[in-house]
Design a protein around this motif. Sequence first.
Motif: not given
Length: 122
Positions: A55-58, A87-92, A94-105
């Motif tokens: 999950a990205g925790l140190t 919240d940090r994970i939620d941001g990641q 969201a960013e991954l979802t945007r990237t996936r959507d762009r790849l779908d386009e």
Amino acid sequence: MRIGELAERAGVSVRALRYYEEQGLLHAERSGSGQRRYAAPAVERVRLIQMLYAAGLTSRTIAELLPCVDAGVSTPESRARLASERDRIDGQIAELTRTRDRLDEVIRSTYRTDNGCVHRAA
């Protein structure tokens, strides 16, 4: 159980287990000959550590949170820390979802020809 058995059951390397010990995340009893011995709950602890790392925790954050997990209690500070990590994970996500959507386009707007070239759809 010995270190090799724990590694196999938890699906990690022996090296990872030694690292977790160095970081204070995992504890082993020592036999008279110095061999590490772990109790059965160590398998779940290692899986929890792996999940938190994924999950990205140190290791420092994990070390700060594990005593609360072990005691089965939380403090306002630990809850705030966990909420911040969530919240940090939620941001990641969201960013991954945007990237996936762009790849779908891109996938929808291109096609491959027989010669292997990729062209934009008209």
